[in-house]
Design an enzyme around this catalytic site. Sequence first.
Site, PDB file in Angstrom:
ATOM      1  N   ARG A 197       0.827  -1.210   0.000  1.00 50.12           N
ATOM      2  CA  ARG A 197       0.000   0.000   0.000  1.00 50.12           C
ATOM      3  C   ARG A 197       0.858   1.255   0.000  1.00 50.12           C
ATOM      4  NH1 ARG A 197      -4.549  -0.223   4.478  1.00 50.12           N
ATOM      5  NH2 ARG A 197      -5.094   1.707   3.415  1.00 50.12           N
ATOM      6  N   LYS A 218       7.483  -2.578   6.138  1.00 50.17           N
ATOM      7  CA  LYS A 218       7.492  -3.888   5.485  1.00 50.17           C
ATOM      8  C   LYS A 218       8.361  -3.884   4.232  1.00 50.17           C
ATOM      9  CE  LYS A 218       2.761  -4.755   7.102  1.00 50.17           C
ATOM     10  NZ  LYS A 218       1.348  -4.839   6.691  1.00 50.17           N
ATOM     11  N   ASP A 238      -2.950   0.131  -3.974  1.00 55.92           N
ATOM     12  CA  ASP A 238      -3.949   0.039  -2.915  1.00 55.92           C
ATOM     13  C   ASP A 238      -5.259  -0.457  -3.515  1.00 55.92           C
ATOM     14  OD1 ASP A 238      -5.821   0.489  -0.876  1.00 55.92           O
ATOM     15  OD2 ASP A 238      -4.843   2.323  -0.202  1.00 55.92           O
ATOM     16  N   LEU A 239      -5.920  -1.412  -2.861  1.00 55.94           N
ATOM     17  CA  LEU A 239      -7.187  -1.937  -3.374  1.00 55.94           C
ATOM     18  C   LEU A 239      -8.261  -0.851  -3.480  1.00 55.94           C
ATOM     19  CD1 LEU A 239      -7.591  -5.464  -1.731  1.00 55.94           C
ATOM     20  CD2 LEU A 239      -7.393  -4.935  -4.161  1.00 55.94           C
ATOM     21  N   ALA A 299      -3.721  -9.674  -1.563  1.00 53.84           N
ATOM     22  CA  ALA A 299      -4.208  -8.477  -0.867  1.00 53.84           C
ATOM     23  C   ALA A 299      -5.710  -8.547  -0.613  1.00 53.84           C
ATOM     24  CB  ALA A 299      -3.884  -7.228  -1.687  1.00 53.84           C
ATOM     25  N   THR A 300      -6.110  -8.104   0.573  1.00 55.52           N
ATOM     26  CA  THR A 300      -7.535  -8.037   0.905  1.00 55.52           C
ATOM     27  C   THR A 300      -7.754  -6.919   1.921  1.00 55.52           C
ATOM     28  OG1 THR A 300      -9.452  -9.393   1.529  1.00 55.52           O
ATOM     29  CG2 THR A 300      -7.477  -9.666   2.854  1.00 55.52           C
ATOM     30  N   LYS A 354     -14.866 -12.208   1.572  1.00 58.20           N
ATOM     31  CA  LYS A 354     -14.093 -13.328   1.029  1.00 58.20           C
ATOM     32  C   LYS A 354     -14.980 -14.290   0.228  1.00 58.20           C
ATOM     33  CE  LYS A 354     -10.278 -13.616   1.474  1.00 58.20           C
ATOM     34  NZ  LYS A 354      -9.195 -12.948   0.703  1.00 58.20           N
ATOM     35  N   LEU A 405      -7.137 -21.792   9.085  1.00 58.68           N
ATOM     36  CA  LEU A 405      -6.456 -20.945  10.058  1.00 58.68           C
ATOM     37  C   LEU A 405      -4.960 -21.243   9.971  1.00 58.68           C
ATOM     38  CD1 LEU A 405      -6.599 -18.920  12.423  1.00 58.68           C
ATOM     39  CD2 LEU A 405      -6.864 -20.888  13.949  1.00 58.68           C
TER      40      LEU A 405
END
Length: 341
Positions: free
Chosen positions: A37, A43, A63-64, A84-85, A174, A203
């Site tokens: 982003r 990061k 960026d989404l 990405a989400t 999702k 998970l």
Amino acid sequence: MEKREWKVCVTGGGSFIGSYLVNKLLQKGYIVHATLRSLKDAKTGILRGFPEAKEKLVLFEADLYSPHQFEAAIQGCDFVFHVATPLNHEPGSSQYKNTVEAALAGSKTIFMSCLRSGTVKRLIYTASVLSSSPLKEDGTAFKDFVDETCWTPLNDSLSYVYHDDHHKDYTYSKTLTEKEMLSYNNNENGCGGLEVVTIPCGLIGGDTIQSFASGSIAVCLSLITGNSETYKSLKFLESLLGKVPLVHIDDVCEAHIFCMENSSMKGRFLCASSYVSIAEIAGYYIQHYPEFNVKQEYVEGKKVDVKWGSTKLCEKGFVYKYDTKKILDDTIECARRIGYL
């Protein structure tokens, strides 16, 4: 082209899954385009610190909430991993009213960028097992198995146990986005040979490249930490799926690469190596890590007789390397190393 000459794009390259995947791809010799982003994010330094990064990694800002920004990163790539989400809605956004709209619009734009590129052979979408509930449509009972035919019923009249607005938005996001992505495989106008794969992941535990515990690692350890919010997420998962599908981050990334390296592959592939109850996880912690004083009440949960019935990945030849014990052990070791425990 030789596999090692492939150029691949990873959206959300700074995320828990994204950073681990970028590192693996670089180790295997691929040229990687990764998006973040903001290139000012800490990061960025983690990604640029990977051993092969100087020669084979190119970073892009995308960026989404401005999905057209992904076009440059996708250009010239052979494969795209859409990791990405949006987790939290940007309240200042006038374009989308929630994360569901943002995720759908972003994924559609990324698909169209792949199509326009003329080079992308396959788009691999990182989905969530939250989309795969074996709950029957009326929510009164579970089906016998969790497999690729299961879709979480998105029914506003259903009251999912332990859920809140965040859980609901993320589940809707999702589920709807994965369905949208899979629909492109049946596009009547044709997709120019572009295949779409979705990988709903369980998970995720194990290790991390990040300096902090990801949300999923925190959920795995909620029985130890006693954190009420992450424990609620664990309970929500079990209430939706019958049990908790567990998978190691290393297996997740290897599964993504497996879906890329196969000569032809499309459709939906659930990804989890074990399917256990919260009571079983708690029992393992109590037996092997008594120093954490896990509450005995966690072992007394009700039992649901739903089986994990997904074998599609393994039928294709994929082999999981990590069982329940190794996933939980590695998660605890990782959390100790980064100071989370």
